[in-house]
Design an enzyme around this catalytic site. Structure first.
Site, PDB file in Angstrom:
ATOM      1  N   GLU A  48      69.224  49.620 -10.358  1.00 28.73           N
ATOM      2  CA  GLU A  48      68.011  48.832 -10.429  1.00 28.73           C
ATOM      3  C   GLU A  48      68.097  47.803  -9.299  1.00 28.73           C
ATOM      4  OE1 GLU A  48      67.341  46.904 -14.210  1.00 28.73           O
ATOM      5  OE2 GLU A  48      65.535  45.927 -13.445  1.00 28.73           O
ATOM      6  N   ARG A 272      82.397  51.973 -18.398  1.00 26.51           N
ATOM      7  CA  ARG A 272      82.148  51.141 -17.232  1.00 26.51           C
ATOM      8  C   ARG A 272      83.434  50.445 -16.820  1.00 26.51           C
ATOM      9  NH1 ARG A 272      77.500  48.407 -17.677  1.00 26.51           N
ATOM     10  NH2 ARG A 272      78.057  46.711 -16.316  1.00 26.51           N
ATOM     11  N   LYS A 282      75.439  42.046 -13.006  1.00 27.34           N
ATOM     12  CA  LYS A 282      74.542  41.454 -12.008  1.00 27.34           C
ATOM     13  C   LYS A 282      73.942  40.160 -12.516  1.00 27.34           C
ATOM     14  CE  LYS A 282      72.478  45.417 -11.310  1.00 27.34           C
ATOM     15  NZ  LYS A 282      71.478  46.409 -10.943  1.00 27.34           N
TER      16      LYS A 282
HETATM   17  P1  ATP Z   1      74.744  45.203 -14.486  1.00 27.26           P
HETATM   18  O1  ATP Z   1      75.091  45.171 -15.926  1.00 27.26           O
HETATM   19  O2  ATP Z   1      75.800  44.712 -13.571  1.00 27.26           O
HETATM   20  O3  ATP Z   1      73.402  44.614 -14.164  1.00 27.26           O
HETATM   21  P2  ATP Z   1      73.538  47.722 -14.540  1.00 27.26           P
HETATM   22  O4  ATP Z   1      74.141  48.824 -15.314  1.00 27.26           O
HETATM   23  O5  ATP Z   1      72.344  47.083 -15.116  1.00 27.26           O
HETATM   24  O6  ATP Z   1      74.662  46.718 -14.139  1.00 27.26           O
HETATM   25  P3  ATP Z   1      72.308  49.375 -12.612  1.00 27.26           P
HETATM   26  O7  ATP Z   1      71.685  48.952 -11.357  1.00 27.26           O
HETATM   27  O8  ATP Z   1      71.448  49.864 -13.687  1.00 27.26           O
HETATM   28  O9  ATP Z   1      73.175  48.162 -13.099  1.00 27.26           O
HETATM   29  O10 ATP Z   1      73.491  50.387 -12.331  1.00 27.26           O
HETATM   30  C1  ATP Z   1      73.396  51.552 -11.551  1.00 27.26           C
HETATM   31  C2  ATP Z   1      74.427  52.519 -12.026  1.00 27.26           C
HETATM   32  O11 ATP Z   1      75.721  51.937 -11.929  1.00 27.26           O
HETATM   33  C3  ATP Z   1      74.213  52.860 -13.474  1.00 27.26           C
HETATM   34  O12 ATP Z   1      74.354  54.252 -13.637  1.00 27.26           O
HETATM   35  C4  ATP Z   1      75.282  52.109 -14.192  1.00 27.26           C
HETATM   36  O13 ATP Z   1      75.661  52.774 -15.345  1.00 27.26           O
HETATM   37  C5  ATP Z   1      76.396  52.030 -13.153  1.00 27.26           C
HETATM   38  N1  ATP Z   1      77.227  50.852 -13.383  1.00 27.26           N
HETATM   39  C6  ATP Z   1      76.833  49.567 -13.467  1.00 27.26           C
HETATM   40  N2  ATP Z   1      77.871  48.757 -13.744  1.00 27.26           N
HETATM   41  C7  ATP Z   1      78.967  49.548 -13.802  1.00 27.26           C
HETATM   42  C8  ATP Z   1      80.351  49.309 -14.072  1.00 27.26           C
HETATM   43  N3  ATP Z   1      80.818  48.089 -14.315  1.00 27.26           N
HETATM   44  N4  ATP Z   1      81.184  50.368 -14.062  1.00 27.26           N
HETATM   45  C9  ATP Z   1      80.721  51.601 -13.809  1.00 27.26           C
HETATM   46  N5  ATP Z   1      79.440  51.894 -13.565  1.00 27.26           N
HETATM   47  C10 ATP Z   1      78.559  50.888 -13.567  1.00 27.26           C
HETATM   48 MG    MG Z   2      70.702  48.458 -15.609  1.00 22.57          MG
END
Ligand code: ATP
Ligand code: MG
Length: 577
Positions: A48, A272, A282
């Protein structure tokens, strides 16, 4: 703290022959049974665009792009931009830069917003088939009716609107006739479902907001759970890999695809990445940036990819780290030292060596011929013969590290002290003859003699000289700022704070130490921004790419040579195994 998996053995840290992870096993089984009818493996990385990527995202990038590469498939970069209020073009650009930097190129570049029209048509299709309806209750009312794991949900009075009424309302929602929150579109599934997510989830909401790509064209936006699977399906994603918190969402993912009768993408969840002494979210990183706790998204203390890059991390180290931690289906926290070790392993092979003194103590060589300079040979990288050697100047006034001198050294301290002889790296053996102090009793200068027969650092008569120190020639040294970093947070798990306590109280107030006037050997004056060096005995450093000026590099310490933090902790509390 649980151990990462698979655990590499001490003599085989990189597990080159690692066994297949569970997702690779699934992919191989699918290929064996031709589950996708001859289609190539298709994955996607779906960030995102609401922040900068962090090291957790690198795990997902390596997994998604790595699978496609390994099995001759394709991987798309898809911006999951269904939430207009948090997304910005700045993030879109940085994400592309970071994915490329980690070392991957996408096959297709897409945006969920590319599919808004198709997603809308499918929503109408669900309404036509009586599988979706417009609910006109407030979010509060809906939440109250949702029930719990043991109590079934309650039907909204709008659940049985006719198809015609639903279509009319949904079209008017789209046309902008209603304010935010007036109506939502919900799937008509089952209010007694044990999975709460299946109790008539919201598919669309009204949001009069400007979108970074579609502008003001839309005022209804699809929810993540409705959009994600359909976007996957449009791109014929065969393996849609996401993190474990989406496990319960899989039912809805499948429900949409089945009921729309579209390409059957399938979702798989993995753990994760969590790392000690930092936060990987984020939202939290944004808090740090907005609250001016750090210098920005690329502050070298940030676990963001741009922060790690500025700190001196290499894509090779990041990929090696992601490979070592593996992919599993249970959550664990990885020690920060794993990431640091991956960087040390990489830089040890290729970072040229140089000498720098962080906290200078003046040494006057009393028997050195006045005005003479000896240009000595210094090896650029003992791990890489092709790196060659360079000349470093030696003269009658030098700097050594303050920490390398003790006036009353204990037994185990082999470095400089009154009457002590040490080796200066690549140069000579020197003996401390006199300690000069200022009026307040601080040591300001050591007066030493050198042994002319020891050129190159050899002991001429085989006498034992245990310590070898780094040094620089005072008249040739360049003085510059060096930044030393420590962990972002003081405790291993910053999320582990008592109820009501802000996690930001765990921020380490001493995470940055600025050394205003370190003394560097002259060859470093022209070090290019971003270039990486090993300062002998001090660690790996890189030239800060933002604040350095031509001829005036500023250095960031990327990592120490050893894990001194872990060692200090061990000493203090013995809590590490
Ligand atoms: P955050 O919680 O940091 O905002 P998010 O999951 O909302 O992270 P996205 O932009 O949706 O962030 O993530 C893009 C991809 O990266 C998704 O498939 C998500 O599952 C993966 N991802 C995000 N954080 C991690 C992590 N700590 N370890 C592994 N994969 C991750
Ligand atoms: Mg997300």
């Amino acid at each position: 703290m649980s151990a990462p998996e698979p655990t590499p053995s001490a003599d085989n840290p990189s597990t080159p022959e690692r066994s297949l992870n569970f997702i690779e096993q699934i992919v191989e089984e699918d290929l064996r049974t031709n589950r996708n009818g001859g289609l190539p493996v298709q994955t996607r990385f779906p960030p995102e665009p609401n922040g900068y990527l962090h090291i957790g995202h690198a795990k997902s990038i390596c997994l998604n792009f790595g699978l496609a590469k390994k099995y001759g498939g394709k991987c798309n970069l898809r911006f999951d931009d269904t939430n207009p209020t948090t997304e910005e073009t700045e993030y879109v650009d940085s994400i592309q830069e970071d994915v490329r930097w980690v070392g991957f190129n996408w096959d297709g570049l897409y945006y969920a917003s590319d599919y808004f029209e198709q997603l809308y048509q499918w929503a109408e299709q669900l309404i036509q088939e009586n599988l979706a309806y417009v609910d006109s209750q407030s979010a509060d009312e809906m939440a109250k009716q949702r029930g719990s794991a043991t109590v079934a949900g309650i039907e909204t009075p709008f659940r049985n609107r006719s198809v015609e009424e639903n279509l009319d309302l949904f079209r008017r929602m789209k046309a902008g006739e209603f304010p935010d929150g007036a109506h939502v579109l919900r799937a008509k599934i089952d209010l007694a479902e044990t999975h709460l997510i299946m109790r008539d989830p919201v598919l669309y909401r009204i949001r009069h907001a400007h979108h970074h790509r579609t502008g003001d064209k839309w005022c209804i936006y699809p929810m993540y759970d409705y959009a994600h699977g359909q976007c996957d399906s449009i791109e014929k994603v065969t393996h849609s890999i996401c993190t474990l918190e989406f496990e319960t969402h899989r039912r809805l993912y499948d429900w949409c695809i089945e009921n729309l009768r579209i390409f059957p993408s399938r979702q798989y969840e993995f753990a994760r990445l969590n790392l000690t002494y930092t936060v990987l979210s984020k939202r939290r990183l944004l808090e740090l940036v907005k609250g001016n706790h750090l210098a920005g998204w690329d502050d070298p203390r940030m676990p963001t990819l741009c922060g790690l890059r500025r700190r001196g991390y290499t894509p090779e180290a990041i990929r090696a780290f992601c490979d070592r931690i593996g992919v599993a289906r249970f959550n664990s926290t990885i020690e920060m030292s794993w990431l640091e070790d991956a960087l040390r392993d990489d830089l040890n092979k290729r970072a040229p060596r140089a000498m720098a003194v962080l906290k200078p103590l003046k040494v006057v060589v009393t028997n050195w011929p006045a005005g003479e300079v000896d240009w000595l040979d210094a090896v650029n990288n003992p791990e890489d013969a092709s790196a060659g050697s360079r000349k470093v100047p030696f003269s009658g006034t030098l700097y050594v590290e303050q920490d390398d001198f003790m006036e009353n050294p204990p037994k185990q301290f082999f470095r400089l002290g009154p009457g002590r002889e040490v080796r200066l790296r690549y140069a000579y053996l020197i003996t401390c003859q006199e300690v000069v102090k200022d009026a307040s009793g601080n040591v300001v200068e050591l007066r030493c003699t050198y042994d002319p027969a020891s050129r190159g650092g050899n002991s001429p008569d085989g006498r034992k000289v245990k310590a070898t120190l780094h040094w620089v020639s005072a008249e040739h040294a360049i003085a510059t700022e060096v930044r030393l970093y420590d962990h972002l947070c003081r405790q291993p798990n910053p999320n582990d704070v008592p109820e009501g306590v802000d996690w930001k109280t765990t921020i380490n107030p001493n995470s940055l130490e600025v050394v205003p006037q370190a003394m560097l050997e002259p060859s470093l004056a022209q070090a290019a921004p971003g270039s990486q060096w090993q300062f002998e005995r001090l660690g790996y450093f890189c030239v800060d790419s933002v604040d350095s000026k031509p001829g005036q590099p500023i250095f960031n310490r990327s990592v120490t040579l050893r894990d001194s933090w872990a060692k200090a902790q061990q000493k203090a509390g013995g809590q590490r195994s």
